[in-house]
Scaffold this active site. Structure first.
Site, PDB file in Angstrom:
ATOM      1  N   GLU A   1       4.466  -4.951   7.390  1.00  0.00           N
ATOM      2  CA  GLU A   1       3.763  -4.139   7.841  1.00  0.00           C
ATOM      3  C   GLU A   1       4.234  -3.738   9.177  1.00  0.00           C
ATOM      4  O   GLU A   1       4.533  -2.514   9.315  1.00  0.00           O
ATOM      5  CB  GLU A   1       2.056  -4.487   7.811  1.00  0.00           C
ATOM      6  CG  GLU A   1       2.036  -4.141   6.819  1.00  0.00           C
ATOM      7  CD  GLU A   1       1.454  -5.464   5.508  1.00  0.00           C
ATOM      8  OE1 GLU A   1       2.408  -5.973   5.993  1.00  0.00           O
ATOM      9  OE2 GLU A   1       0.296  -5.811   4.332  1.00  0.00           O
TER      10      GLU A   1
ATOM     11  N   GLU B   1      -1.121  -9.094  -0.560  1.00  0.00           N
ATOM     12  CA  GLU B   1      -2.655  -9.915  -0.545  1.00  0.00           C
ATOM     13  C   GLU B   1      -3.302  -9.294  -1.315  1.00  0.00           C
ATOM     14  O   GLU B   1      -4.034 -10.148  -1.807  1.00  0.00           O
ATOM     15  CB  GLU B   1      -2.940  -8.169   1.060  1.00  0.00           C
ATOM     16  CG  GLU B   1      -1.843  -8.100   1.846  1.00  0.00           C
ATOM     17  CD  GLU B   1      -2.751  -7.394   2.880  1.00  0.00           C
ATOM     18  OE1 GLU B   1      -2.382  -6.512   2.475  1.00  0.00           O
ATOM     19  OE2 GLU B   1      -3.044  -7.883   3.899  1.00  0.00           O
TER      20      GLU B   1
ATOM     21  N   ALA C   1       0.909  -0.772   0.026  1.00  0.00           N
ATOM     22  CA  ALA C   1      -0.294  -0.272  -0.217  1.00  0.00           C
ATOM     23  C   ALA C   1       1.068   0.940   0.015  1.00  0.00           C
ATOM     24  O   ALA C   1       2.303   0.887   0.396  1.00  0.00           O
ATOM     25  CB  ALA C   1      -0.314   0.366   0.975  1.00  0.00           C
TER      26      ALA C   1
HETATM   27  N1  CAA Z   1       4.933   3.793  -0.799  1.00  0.00           N
HETATM   28  C1  CAA Z   1       4.894   4.525  -1.509  1.00  0.00           C
HETATM   29  N2  CAA Z   1       5.706   4.676  -2.079  1.00  0.00           N
HETATM   30  C2  CAA Z   1       7.024   3.436  -2.151  1.00  0.00           C
HETATM   31  C3  CAA Z   1       6.544   2.323  -1.312  1.00  0.00           C
HETATM   32  C4  CAA Z   1       5.522   1.809  -0.580  1.00  0.00           C
HETATM   33  N3  CAA Z   1       4.545   0.893  -0.256  1.00  0.00           N
HETATM   34  N4  CAA Z   1       8.272   1.575  -1.989  1.00  0.00           N
HETATM   35  C5  CAA Z   1       8.365   1.879  -2.242  1.00  0.00           C
HETATM   36  N5  CAA Z   1       8.309   3.572  -2.604  1.00  0.00           N
HETATM   37  C6  CAA Z   1       8.937   4.192  -2.940  1.00  0.00           C
HETATM   38  C7  CAA Z   1      10.040   4.458  -2.199  1.00  0.00           C
HETATM   39  O1  CAA Z   1       9.656   6.086  -1.534  1.00  0.00           O
HETATM   40  C8  CAA Z   1      10.765   5.811  -3.539  1.00  0.00           C
HETATM   41  O2  CAA Z   1      10.665   6.998  -3.645  1.00  0.00           O
HETATM   42  P1  CAA Z   1      11.523   8.117  -3.472  1.00  0.00           P
HETATM   43  O3  CAA Z   1      12.527   8.046  -4.942  1.00  0.00           O
HETATM   44  O4  CAA Z   1      10.433   9.455  -3.763  1.00  0.00           O
HETATM   45  O5  CAA Z   1      12.188   8.075  -2.302  1.00  0.00           O
HETATM   46  C9  CAA Z   1      10.969   4.696  -4.589  1.00  0.00           C
HETATM   47  O6  CAA Z   1       9.373   4.039  -4.186  1.00  0.00           O
HETATM   48  C10 CAA Z   1      11.666   3.694  -4.714  1.00  0.00           C
HETATM   49  O7  CAA Z   1      11.542   2.695  -3.263  1.00  0.00           O
HETATM   50  P2  CAA Z   1      13.592   2.249  -3.129  1.00  0.00           P
HETATM   51  O8  CAA Z   1      14.317   3.724  -2.769  1.00  0.00           O
HETATM   52  O9  CAA Z   1      12.850   2.419  -1.102  1.00  0.00           O
HETATM   53  O10 CAA Z   1      13.943   1.199  -3.850  1.00  0.00           O
HETATM   54  P3  CAA Z   1      15.002  -0.387  -3.095  1.00  0.00           P
HETATM   55  O11 CAA Z   1      14.817  -0.532  -4.426  1.00  0.00           O
HETATM   56  O12 CAA Z   1      15.992   0.638  -2.649  1.00  0.00           O
HETATM   57  O13 CAA Z   1      13.524  -0.434  -2.265  1.00  0.00           O
HETATM   58  C11 CAA Z   1      11.642  -1.701  -1.160  1.00  0.00           C
HETATM   59  C12 CAA Z   1      12.777  -0.899  -2.631  1.00  0.00           C
HETATM   60  C13 CAA Z   1      12.545  -2.805   0.075  1.00  0.00           C
HETATM   61  C14 CAA Z   1      10.287  -2.201  -2.051  1.00  0.00           C
HETATM   62  C15 CAA Z   1      11.573  -0.641  -0.212  1.00  0.00           C
HETATM   63  O14 CAA Z   1      11.104   0.295  -0.763  1.00  0.00           O
HETATM   64  C16 CAA Z   1      10.838  -0.575   0.912  1.00  0.00           C
HETATM   65  O15 CAA Z   1      10.933  -1.619   1.531  1.00  0.00           O
HETATM   66  N6  CAA Z   1       9.523   0.035   0.489  1.00  0.00           N
HETATM   67  C17 CAA Z   1       8.292  -0.124   1.660  1.00  0.00           C
HETATM   68  C18 CAA Z   1       7.305  -1.658   1.291  1.00  0.00           C
HETATM   69  C19 CAA Z   1       6.451  -1.846   2.306  1.00  0.00           C
HETATM   70  O16 CAA Z   1       6.345  -1.565   3.873  1.00  0.00           O
HETATM   71  N7  CAA Z   1       5.650  -2.377   1.794  1.00  0.00           N
HETATM   72  C20 CAA Z   1       4.335  -2.159   3.018  1.00  0.00           C
HETATM   73  C21 CAA Z   1       3.127  -1.517   2.533  1.00  0.00           C
HETATM   74  S1  CAA Z   1       2.177  -1.332   4.318  1.00  0.00           S
HETATM   75  C22 CAA Z   1       0.929  -1.704   3.723  1.00  0.00           C
HETATM   76  O17 CAA Z   1       1.123  -2.726   2.610  1.00  0.00           O
HETATM   77  C23 CAA Z   1      -0.688  -1.758   4.504  1.00  0.00           C
HETATM   78  C24 CAA Z   1      -1.665  -2.719   4.680  1.00  0.00           C
HETATM   79  O18 CAA Z   1      -1.836  -4.493   4.213  1.00  0.00           O
HETATM   80  C25 CAA Z   1      -2.707  -2.708   3.368  1.00  0.00           C
END
Ligand code: CAA
Length: 257
Positions: free
Chosen positions: A131, A111, A65
């Site tokens: 999460e 999901e 998300a």
């Molecule tokens: N939401 C919003 N933006 C996201 C995102 C997310 N879930 N995942 C990645 N992005 C964005 C980053 O912020 C980044 O944007 P900027 O360039 O503007 O900073 C861009 O995508 C590229 O990401 P990274 O620079 O972080 O890329 P990376 O290769 O270094 O890392 C990754 C990749 C490990 C996937 C890392 O991006 C990450 O950990 N993302 C978040 C994953 C996460 O926590 N997901 C769960 C979300 S909560 C959820 O899903 C709730 C639910 O159950 C409904």
């Protein structure tokens, strides 16, 4: 509807939706989910389409998300706005949906994939429900669907530690149906979808509904439901045609009746 966050194509009898927010690794914001629901509903009501494939990009199917959209949400606003309610629409589709997963498939992305009927993964796929690292837990079915796929032990491990699982482990523990080389992912997913779409549409839909019943009911109730639908298939022209074609040693010609 003009789509901004997804690309929608039709390939023969297969609907293809490609998630398209590369700048955010296909993070699922509300606009994207609304567009996805719209596209799926179009496919549901298009008789020529028999199966859908949802794909992402090479680096990410979907990284969850959209954290930036969620970060400032409050409880009452989320409750009244029915935040996440629309996410489960995909689990209600009657025609089959295949998730073609490459790269990160995290949080809401996993999901979403689990709401599809079949997950086909590239060797590069990485799965997690991270999460917990954000101070929340999965909210779009992850706590309920993951244990049904991989059992309680591994589901607890994934949900409580937030760790990633690679494609080999995901196939071994039953999360994904097939693992393929990255360059074959789309081709193999579209081929599986085309095969499904070549069969009798109502029979395919009944088979999907019956398998899903296994997740939700006791075995005795599930097998009773299966028997009822199985017997009803003998009222269709496609059953007559399918069996006649077998006996006559030719390919069946299904008409969806
Ligand atoms: N939401 C919003 N933006 C996201 C995102 C997310 N879930 N995942 C990645 N992005 C964005 C980053 O912020 C980044 O944007 P900027 O360039 O503007 O900073 C861009 O995508 C590229 O990401 P990274 O620079 O972080 O890329 P990376 O290769 O270094 O890392 C990754 C990749 C490990 C996937 C890392 O991006 C990450 O950990 N993302 C978040 C994953 C996460 O926590 N997901 C769960 C979300 S909560 C959820 O899903 C709730 C639910 O159950 C409904």
């Amino acid at each position: 509807m003009a789509y901004k966050n997804i690309i929608v194509e039709i390939r023969g009898k297969v609907g293809l939706v490609t998630l398209n927010r590369p700048q955010a690794l296909n993070a699922l914001n509300e606009a994207l989910v609304a567009e996805l629901n719209e596209a799926l509903s179009d496919f549901e009501s298009t008789p020529e389409i028999g199966c859908t494939v949802i794909a992402g990009a090479e680096k990410a199917f979907a990284a969850g998300a959209d954290v930036k959209e969620m970060a400032q949400k409050g409880y009452i606003e989320s409750y009244l706005g029915k935040f996440l309610d629309g996410w489960t629409r995909i689990a209600e589709t009657r025609k089959p949906v295949i998730a073609a997963v490459s790269g990160f498939c995290l949080g809401g992305g996993l999901e979403l994939a689990m709401m599809c009927d079949i997950i086909i993964a590239s060797e590069t796929a990485r799965f997690a429900l991270p999460e917990i690292t954000l101070g929340i837990m999965p909210g779009a079915g992850g706590t309920q669907r993951l244990p049904r796929f991989i059992g309680k032990a591994k589901a607890m491990d994934m949900i409580l530690t937030g760790r990633m699982m690679d494609a080999t482990e995901a196939e071994r523990c039953g999360l994904v149906a097939r693992v393929v080389a990255p360059e074959r992912l789309l081709e193999e997913s579209l081929a599986a979808a085309a095969k499904i779409a070549s069969y009798s549409q109502p029979i395919v839909m009944m088979a999907k509904e019956t398998v899903n019943r296994a997740q939700e009911t006791a075995l005795s109730e599930g097998t009773r439901f299966e028997r009822r639908l199985f017997l009803s298939m003998f009222a269709t022209d496609d059953q007559k045609e399918g069996m006649k074609a077998f006996i006559e040693k030719r390919k069946p010609s299904f008409r969806g009746r």
